[in-house]
Design a protein around this motif. Structure first.
Motif, PDB file in Angstrom:
ATOM      1  N   ASP A 156      13.780   7.496  47.105  1.00 19.08           N
ATOM      2  CA  ASP A 156      14.975   7.041  47.929  1.00 19.08           C
ATOM      3  C   ASP A 156      15.118   7.957  49.067  1.00 19.08           C
ATOM      4  O   ASP A 156      14.457   8.691  49.237  1.00 19.08           O
ATOM      5  CB  ASP A 156      16.231   7.070  46.763  1.00 19.08           C
ATOM      6  CG  ASP A 156      16.463   8.432  46.517  1.00 19.08           C
ATOM      7  OD1 ASP A 156      16.625   9.288  47.026  1.00 19.08           O
ATOM      8  OD2 ASP A 156      16.284   8.504  45.264  1.00 19.08           O
ATOM      9  N   ALA A 157      16.091   7.293  49.829  1.00 17.62           N
ATOM     10  CA  ALA A 157      16.482   8.329  51.002  1.00 17.62           C
ATOM     11  C   ALA A 157      18.157   7.709  50.983  1.00 17.62           C
ATOM     12  O   ALA A 157      18.105   6.392  51.682  1.00 17.62           O
ATOM     13  CB  ALA A 157      15.710   7.733  52.326  1.00 17.62           C
ATOM     14  N   TRP A 187      18.536   3.756  50.835  1.00 19.80           N
ATOM     15  CA  TRP A 187      17.941   2.673  50.186  1.00 19.80           C
ATOM     16  C   TRP A 187      17.167   3.550  48.809  1.00 19.80           C
ATOM     17  O   TRP A 187      16.944   4.741  48.836  1.00 19.80           O
ATOM     18  CB  TRP A 187      16.360   2.216  50.836  1.00 19.80           C
ATOM     19  CG  TRP A 187      15.709   3.162  51.649  1.00 19.80           C
ATOM     20  CD1 TRP A 187      15.760   3.747  52.729  1.00 19.80           C
ATOM     21  CD2 TRP A 187      14.667   3.849  50.775  1.00 19.80           C
ATOM     22  NE1 TRP A 187      14.970   4.661  52.780  1.00 19.80           N
ATOM     23  CE2 TRP A 187      13.782   4.799  51.681  1.00 19.80           C
ATOM     24  CE3 TRP A 187      13.788   3.640  49.633  1.00 19.80           C
ATOM     25  CZ2 TRP A 187      12.687   5.559  51.269  1.00 19.80           C
ATOM     26  CZ3 TRP A 187      12.881   4.510  49.151  1.00 19.80           C
ATOM     27  CH2 TRP A 187      12.053   5.364  50.223  1.00 19.80           C
ATOM     28  N   SER A 188      16.709   2.781  47.685  1.00 24.60           N
ATOM     29  CA  SER A 188      16.107   3.112  46.498  1.00 24.60           C
ATOM     30  C   SER A 188      15.288   2.133  46.093  1.00 24.60           C
ATOM     31  O   SER A 188      15.366   0.937  46.043  1.00 24.60           O
ATOM     32  CB  SER A 188      17.245   3.493  45.461  1.00 24.60           C
ATOM     33  OG  SER A 188      16.795   3.757  44.240  1.00 24.60           O
ATOM     34  N   VAL A 189      14.117   2.549  45.745  1.00 29.98           N
ATOM     35  CA  VAL A 189      13.131   1.680  45.081  1.00 29.98           C
ATOM     36  C   VAL A 189      12.410   2.253  43.774  1.00 29.98           C
ATOM     37  O   VAL A 189      12.453   3.445  43.709  1.00 29.98           O
ATOM     38  CB  VAL A 189      11.819   1.654  46.157  1.00 29.98           C
ATOM     39  CG1 VAL A 189      10.449   1.105  45.539  1.00 29.98           C
ATOM     40  CG2 VAL A 189      12.196   1.161  47.441  1.00 29.98           C
ATOM     41  N   ARG A 198       5.322   8.260  55.657  1.00 32.45           N
ATOM     42  CA  ARG A 198       6.201   8.203  56.797  1.00 32.45           C
ATOM     43  C   ARG A 198       7.893   9.088  56.334  1.00 32.45           C
ATOM     44  O   ARG A 198       7.711   9.236  55.009  1.00 32.45           O
ATOM     45  CB  ARG A 198       6.666   6.948  57.371  1.00 32.45           C
ATOM     46  CG  ARG A 198       5.418   6.114  57.827  1.00 32.45           C
ATOM     47  CD  ARG A 198       5.681   4.683  57.978  1.00 32.45           C
ATOM     48  NE  ARG A 198       4.638   4.108  58.294  1.00 32.45           N
ATOM     49  CZ  ARG A 198       4.555   3.350  59.242  1.00 32.45           C
ATOM     50  NH1 ARG A 198       5.444   2.669  59.996  1.00 32.45           N
ATOM     51  NH2 ARG A 198       3.440   2.507  59.199  1.00 32.45           N
ATOM     52  N   HIS A 199       8.522   9.474  57.280  1.00 31.13           N
ATOM     53  CA  HIS A 199       9.765  10.018  56.984  1.00 31.13           C
ATOM     54  C   HIS A 199      10.794   8.882  57.447  1.00 31.13           C
ATOM     55  O   HIS A 199      10.556   8.420  58.260  1.00 31.13           O
ATOM     56  CB  HIS A 199       9.940  11.128  57.704  1.00 31.13           C
ATOM     57  CG  HIS A 199       9.176  12.247  57.095  1.00 31.13           C
ATOM     58  ND1 HIS A 199       9.425  12.825  56.000  1.00 31.13           N
ATOM     59  CD2 HIS A 199       7.981  13.202  57.835  1.00 31.13           C
ATOM     60  CE1 HIS A 199       8.535  14.090  56.009  1.00 31.13           C
ATOM     61  NE2 HIS A 199       7.844  13.851  56.945  1.00 31.13           N
ATOM     62  N   LEU A 239       9.018   2.811  50.187  1.00 29.16           N
ATOM     63  CA  LEU A 239       8.463   4.110  49.325  1.00 29.16           C
ATOM     64  C   LEU A 239       7.624   4.882  50.023  1.00 29.16           C
ATOM     65  O   LEU A 239       7.641   6.056  50.002  1.00 29.16           O
ATOM     66  CB  LEU A 239       8.091   3.457  48.276  1.00 29.16           C
ATOM     67  CG  LEU A 239       7.649   4.534  47.006  1.00 29.16           C
ATOM     68  CD1 LEU A 239       7.894   3.961  45.635  1.00 29.16           C
ATOM     69  CD2 LEU A 239       6.140   4.833  46.890  1.00 29.16           C
ATOM     70  N   GLY A 240       6.670   4.253  51.021  1.00 25.68           N
ATOM     71  CA  GLY A 240       5.492   4.867  51.600  1.00 25.68           C
ATOM     72  C   GLY A 240       6.022   5.806  52.803  1.00 25.68           C
ATOM     73  O   GLY A 240       5.515   6.403  53.433  1.00 25.68           O
ATOM     74  N   SER A 241       7.431   5.655  53.147  1.00 27.77           N
ATOM     75  CA  SER A 241       8.023   6.290  54.293  1.00 27.77           C
ATOM     76  C   SER A 241       8.575   7.591  53.779  1.00 27.77           C
ATOM     77  O   SER A 241       8.900   8.322  54.705  1.00 27.77           O
ATOM     78  CB  SER A 241       9.091   5.421  54.929  1.00 27.77           C
ATOM     79  OG  SER A 241      10.269   5.600  53.882  1.00 27.77           O
TER      80      SER A 241
END
Length: 191
Positions: free
Chosen positions: A82-83, A92-94, A177-178, A23-25
């Motif tokens: 998510d990304a 992923w999804s949070v 972060r990305h 999530l922080g990315s």
């Protein structure tokens, strides 16, 4: 059975630590709260600060008035980020469920304003909401064989996501972060 340029994928449940790291990315997500007894979703940008999700909002926003109505503990919200690659369906999804409260301390609010700049600035974006995570869930969709997947006609690539640090910011626990994009393979559910 996978066809042509498709690969099977598998779902991996993430633990709390990994879910919050992912999530922080990314810098954008969606906050979900109740407005007039109905679920409301708003896209927002965020930072992680001392393990909490922090977003900016403005005076007239529904979320601002919603967070003010809490009894001091805050109001229940959900936050999703998510990304997921639109071509491969890998990523992923949070989802975080927790209590949101309006940040009222002037020094904390000034610090947050210096760290988090609204992605869609509006006049009066002077408020911040802090979400204390309670329930944290996450899933990662990877290639059937895990993080590595052979893509026909291409070199071996990573199907999972890799975090790349963005410009550092001065905060004791700020994670911004990305996520990189997985290769262009198609994901179908594994049987």
């Amino acid at each position: 059975m996978p066809q042509d340029n498709q690969t099977s994928c598998r779902r991996i449940d993430l633990d709390r630590f990994e879910a919050l790291r992912l999530l922080g990315s990314v810098s954008l997500g969606r906050i979900v709260f109740t407005r007039q007894a109905l679920p409301t979703v708003r896209p927002v940008n965020h930072i992680l600060d001392d393990g909490d999700i922090v977003i900016r909002t403005h005076e007239g926003a529904a979320l601002t008035s919603h967070a003010q109505q809490g009894d001091g503990t805050g109001v229940v919200v959900a936050y999703e980020a998510d990304a997921i690659d639109p071509d491969t369906h890998l990523g992923w999804s949070v989802v975080v469920t927790g209590y949101a409260r309006l940040v009222t301390d002037p020094h904390e609010l000034a610090r947050i304003r210096s760290l988090l700049h609204p992605w869609a600035p509006q006049p009066g974006m002077d408020h911040a909401v802090r979400i204390r995570p309670g329930l944290v869930t996450g899933v990662q969709l990877t290639g059937e064989n895990g993080m590595e997947e052979k893509v026909p006609g291409q070199a071996r690539k990573t199907c999972g996501l890799r975090s790349v640090a963005r410009s550092p910011r001065a905060s004791r626990s700020l994670h911004v972060r990305h996520a990189s994009h997985p290769p262009k393979t198609r994901c179908t559910p594994a049987r």
